[in-house]
Design a protein around this motif. Structure first.
Motif, PDB file in Angstrom:
ATOM      1  N   ASP A 195       0.878  -1.177   0.000  1.00 36.45           N
ATOM      2  CA  ASP A 195       0.000   0.000   0.000  1.00 36.45           C
ATOM      3  C   ASP A 195       0.913   1.223   0.000  1.00 36.45           C
ATOM      4  OD1 ASP A 195      -1.574   2.135   0.646  1.00 36.45           O
ATOM      5  OD2 ASP A 195      -2.572   1.191   2.359  1.00 36.45           O
ATOM      6  N   ILE A 196       1.046   1.840  -1.185  1.00 38.30           N
ATOM      7  CA  ILE A 196       1.995   2.947  -1.335  1.00 38.30           C
ATOM      8  C   ILE A 196       1.533   4.190  -0.557  1.00 38.30           C
ATOM      9  CG2 ILE A 196       0.986   3.714  -3.531  1.00 38.30           C
ATOM     10  CD1 ILE A 196       4.722   3.801  -2.793  1.00 38.30           C
ATOM     11  N   SER A 197       0.243   4.236  -0.222  1.00 37.45           N
ATOM     12  CA  SER A 197      -0.254   5.403   0.518  1.00 37.45           C
ATOM     13  C   SER A 197       0.028   5.283   2.019  1.00 37.45           C
ATOM     14  CB  SER A 197      -1.762   5.564   0.291  1.00 37.45           C
ATOM     15  OG  SER A 197      -2.462   4.533   0.960  1.00 37.45           O
ATOM     16  N   ASP A 198       0.552   4.149   2.443  1.00 41.47           N
ATOM     17  CA  ASP A 198       0.806   3.902   3.858  1.00 41.47           C
ATOM     18  C   ASP A 198       2.171   4.481   4.250  1.00 41.47           C
ATOM     19  OD1 ASP A 198       1.478   2.759   6.290  1.00 41.47           O
ATOM     20  OD2 ASP A 198       0.792   0.749   5.760  1.00 41.47           O
ATOM     21  N   VAL A 199       2.189   5.344   5.269  1.00 41.14           N
ATOM     22  CA  VAL A 199       3.470   5.971   5.642  1.00 41.14           C
ATOM     23  C   VAL A 199       4.524   4.930   6.032  1.00 41.14           C
ATOM     24  CG1 VAL A 199       2.677   8.241   6.414  1.00 41.14           C
ATOM     25  CG2 VAL A 199       2.638   6.307   8.013  1.00 41.14           C
ATOM     26  N   ASP A 251      -4.370   5.509  -6.239  1.00 36.57           N
ATOM     27  CA  ASP A 251      -5.416   6.531  -6.271  1.00 36.57           C
ATOM     28  C   ASP A 251      -5.398   7.385  -5.002  1.00 36.57           C
ATOM     29  OD1 ASP A 251      -6.232   3.892  -5.220  1.00 36.57           O
ATOM     30  OD2 ASP A 251      -8.084   4.921  -4.642  1.00 36.57           O
ATOM     31  N   LEU A 252      -4.752   6.917  -3.973  1.00 32.71           N
ATOM     32  CA  LEU A 252      -4.771   7.652  -2.710  1.00 32.71           C
ATOM     33  C   LEU A 252      -3.609   8.633  -2.559  1.00 32.71           C
ATOM     34  CD1 LEU A 252      -5.866   4.843  -0.187  1.00 32.71           C
ATOM     35  CD2 LEU A 252      -7.282   6.542  -1.346  1.00 32.71           C
ATOM     36  N   ILE A 253      -2.720   8.669  -3.551  1.00 39.54           N
ATOM     37  CA  ILE A 253      -1.664   9.678  -3.457  1.00 39.54           C
ATOM     38  C   ILE A 253      -1.606  10.520  -4.730  1.00 39.54           C
ATOM     39  CG2 ILE A 253      -0.252   8.422  -1.761  1.00 39.54           C
ATOM     40  CD1 ILE A 253       1.660   7.706  -3.908  1.00 39.54           C
ATOM     41  N   GLU A 254      -0.957  11.672  -4.593  1.00 35.18           N
ATOM     42  CA  GLU A 254      -0.975  12.646  -5.700  1.00 35.18           C
ATOM     43  C   GLU A 254      -0.304  12.091  -6.963  1.00 35.18           C
ATOM     44  OE1 GLU A 254       1.027  16.096  -4.301  1.00 35.18           O
ATOM     45  OE2 GLU A 254      -0.302  16.175  -2.560  1.00 35.18           O
ATOM     46  N   ASN A 255      -0.870  12.511  -8.088  1.00 33.77           N
ATOM     47  CA  ASN A 255      -0.349  12.080  -9.383  1.00 33.77           C
ATOM     48  C   ASN A 255       1.118  12.408  -9.577  1.00 33.77           C
ATOM     49  OD1 ASN A 255      -1.846  10.540 -11.024  1.00 33.77           O
ATOM     50  ND2 ASN A 255      -3.152  12.243 -11.731  1.00 33.77           N
ATOM     51  N   ILE A 312      -0.283   0.553  -9.468  1.00 31.09           N
ATOM     52  CA  ILE A 312      -1.689   0.327  -9.842  1.00 31.09           C
ATOM     53  C   ILE A 312      -2.643   0.789  -8.736  1.00 31.09           C
ATOM     54  CG2 ILE A 312      -1.290  -1.741 -11.253  1.00 31.09           C
ATOM     55  CD1 ILE A 312      -2.407  -3.332  -8.756  1.00 31.09           C
ATOM     56  N   SER A 313      -3.927   0.757  -9.070  1.00 24.73           N
ATOM     57  CA  SER A 313      -4.980   0.791  -8.063  1.00 24.73           C
ATOM     58  C   SER A 313      -5.760  -0.485  -8.311  1.00 24.73           C
ATOM     59  CB  SER A 313      -5.906   1.980  -8.269  1.00 24.73           C
ATOM     60  OG  SER A 313      -5.191   3.141  -7.985  1.00 24.73           O
ATOM     61  N   ALA A 314      -5.717  -1.379  -7.369  1.00 25.12           N
ATOM     62  CA  ALA A 314      -6.327  -2.697  -7.598  1.00 25.12           C
ATOM     63  C   ALA A 314      -7.804  -2.577  -7.935  1.00 25.12           C
ATOM     64  CB  ALA A 314      -6.137  -3.576  -6.374  1.00 25.12           C
ATOM     65  N   GLU A 315      -8.403  -1.470  -7.506  1.00 27.45           N
ATOM     66  CA  GLU A 315      -9.838  -1.340  -7.749  1.00 27.45           C
ATOM     67  C   GLU A 315     -10.143  -0.902  -9.175  1.00 27.45           C
ATOM     68  OE1 GLU A 315     -10.919   1.013  -4.364  1.00 27.45           O
ATOM     69  OE2 GLU A 315     -11.283  -0.784  -3.164  1.00 27.45           O
ATOM     70  N   ASN A 316      -9.118  -0.451  -9.903  1.00 24.46           N
ATOM     71  CA  ASN A 316      -9.349   0.020 -11.259  1.00 24.46           C
ATOM     72  C   ASN A 316      -8.603  -0.837 -12.290  1.00 24.46           C
ATOM     73  OD1 ASN A 316      -9.767   1.368 -13.597  1.00 24.46           O
ATOM     74  ND2 ASN A 316      -8.900   3.319 -12.904  1.00 24.46           N
ATOM     75  N   GLU A 317      -9.348  -1.755 -12.875  1.00 21.10           N
ATOM     76  CA  GLU A 317      -8.750  -2.750 -13.761  1.00 21.10           C
ATOM     77  C   GLU A 317      -8.142  -2.134 -15.024  1.00 21.10           C
ATOM     78  OE1 GLU A 317     -10.106  -7.118 -15.328  1.00 21.10           O
ATOM     79  OE2 GLU A 317     -11.408  -6.025 -13.974  1.00 21.10           O
TER      80      GLU A 317
END
Ligand SMILES: Nc1nc2c(ncn2[C@@H]2O[C@H](COP(=O)(O)OP(=O)(O)OP(=O)(O)O)[C@@H](O)[C@H]2O)c(=O)[nH]1
Ligand SMILES: [Mg+2]
Length: 438
Positions: free
Chosen positions: A290-294, A325-329, A345-350
């Protein structure tokens, strides 16, 4: 028996210690939040918490004297049944703490075992958890429980532990032996074997990673399955293996596995080794994070340590940075530049899986060949291998018996046939010609 059924929601004090000498890797920034999630996952009512740091553990009580007095005051003020410490305690440390505080004390191992006991649903899962609990219990039997006799029941004693507590080591040893045998038997019957037979034709790709990283969400998308993916720790306990459904891939089986956590109790690793054995036969690991996890960097190290302990650290890995999707582009862009061999990726977006799929294909098969091949009629065995591999999308046969197959296959796999007499790559026009003229 869970807490709600037993009508005794356990009121708890969480004790979170940062012990400098115990941090081999970096410590988790959100360690307390993770610890709290574990306690909440177990259905506990958190009445109070105490956070502090300490240079090193104290031999007799783990917690230093001054802090222990503070904890005693807190216990006195709050009406609680239970104290949970975020470390592994020795049997005598637990016993000394329980004596001093006159409350039940459990450590992180017991807390995780308890969560596993409530989550296990499959036959094998239940056996594995029971085995882990009994192994843990057998190390604790030396401690006298009489000082807390009246506080029996509830967390730490749920499941098999409850009836086994009064039995002696010998009986527990016997039960452990029996469980091991039953587990062995169940594993033999399990679908893994079916898959491993098929596996000779299929590549096995296992999804591994820290708990809550998004493994099951990705697995469901890759295999069109509907395993439970939830925002809670240890949503998945049993490994599940399914065939890839996407025509862009060569023949692949994907396997979803139990998530890891820092300080995963050794008893659990031991008991789950049988399930995780599947990992050993994997051709590749997708290490989901989870790349959004500190704390993601520390968690990568933790996961790799456990993989090493399981003896699978030599299997090639693709690092899959999930939840983009949870971190800035802009941040993703710069990460992509720096980490060219990783996938984002975002696993929720195939829709974003294109790169993931091509990296998997490249690493597993050296790329994938898609197109028509022809086989003379004496190559029936090759035809059946291609079918076994699930490579054949369409088939035609000329009147002379020549076979044509539209296949999607890894280049490495294709190489084994390419030099065979009577096996050729061909164009769709050739097929039309041959099937209409003969
Ligand atoms: N925003 C966002 N949420 C995600 C993404 N992938 C997964 N999630 C969420 O993260 C939570 C955990 O997902 P799971 O797929 O259950 O994670 P897991 O790694 O299988 O977890 P365990 O089975 O506990 O090890 C769920 O609430 C998912 O909906 C993603 O790409 N973006
Ligand atoms: Mg899962």
């Amino acid at each position: 028996m869970n807490i709600v059924e037993s009508n005794t929601i356990q009121k708890t004090i969480l004790v979170y210690l940062e012990v400098d000498s115990l941090y081999e890797s970096q410590k988790l920034e959100n360690g307390y939040e993770e610890f709290k999630s574990l306690a909440l996952s177990s259905g506990l009512l958190i009445k109070n918490s105490l956070k502090f740091s300490q240079k090193s553990p104290v031999i007799n009580t783990f917690i230093s004297k001054g802090k222990l007095e503070k904890l005693k005051d807190l216990v006195f003020e709050s009406d609680v049944d239970l104290i949970i410490i975020n470390h592994q305690l020795s049997a005598s440390q637990t016993r000394n703490l329980e004596k001093y505080l006159d409350k039940r004390v459990i450590d992180k191992t017991e807390l995780i075992l308890d969560i596993f006991a409530t989550r296990a649903t499959s036959h094998i899962g239940k056996l594995q958890v029971e085995l882990a609990q009994l192994n843990h219990l057998s190390t604790r039997l030396i401690r006298g429980w009489t000082h807390l006799e009246r506080q029996k029941g509830g967390i730490g004693l749920r499941g098999p532990g409850e009836t086994q507590l009064e039995t002696d080591r010998r009986l527990i040893g016997k039960r452990i032996k029996r469980l091991n045998l039953r587990l062995e038997k169940s594993h033999k019957q399990r679908e893994i074997n079916r898959y491993s037979r098929k596996k000779s034709r299929n590549k096995l790709v296992a999804l591994v990673g820290y708990t809550n990283a998004g493994k099951t969400t990705l697995f469901n998308k890759l295999t069109k399955s509907s395993q439970i993916a939830e925002d809670k720790l240890f949503a998945t306990l049993d490994s599940v293996t399914r065939k890839n459904t996407n025509p862009d891939h060569g023949p692949i089986l994907f396997s979803d596995t139990v998530g890891f956590i820092s300080d995963l109790p050794t008893q659990l690793i031991e008991s789950f080794k049988a399930t995780l054995d599947e990992l050993k036969s994997a051709d590749m690991l997708l290490h989901i994070l989870d790349i959004s996890d500190v704390d993601h960097k520390t968690k990568i190290i933790e996961v790799n340590n456990i993989l090493e302990e399981l003896g699978v650290s030599n299997i090639p890995q693709i690092i899959v940075n999930n939840k983009c999707d949870l971190i800035e582009n802009s941040k993703i862009k710069s990460l992509k530049k720096r980490k060219k061999d990783q996938v984002f990726i975002s696993a929720e977006n195939e829709n974003e899986f294109k790169n993931l799929r091509s990296v998997i294909n490249k690493r597993l098969f050296n790329g994938v060949f898609k197109g028509w091949v022809s086989m003379e009629n004496n190559l029936g065995n090759v035809r059946s291998i291609l079918f076994d591999m699930g490579c054949v999308k369409e088939e035609k046969v000329s009147e002379s018996g020549k076979m044509f197959a539209n296949i999607s296959i890894g280049n490495n796999e294709l190489n084994q046939f390419i030099d065979m007499k009577g096996f050729e790559l061909c164009h769709v026009e050739d097929i039309l010609l041959e099937t209409s003229t003969t």
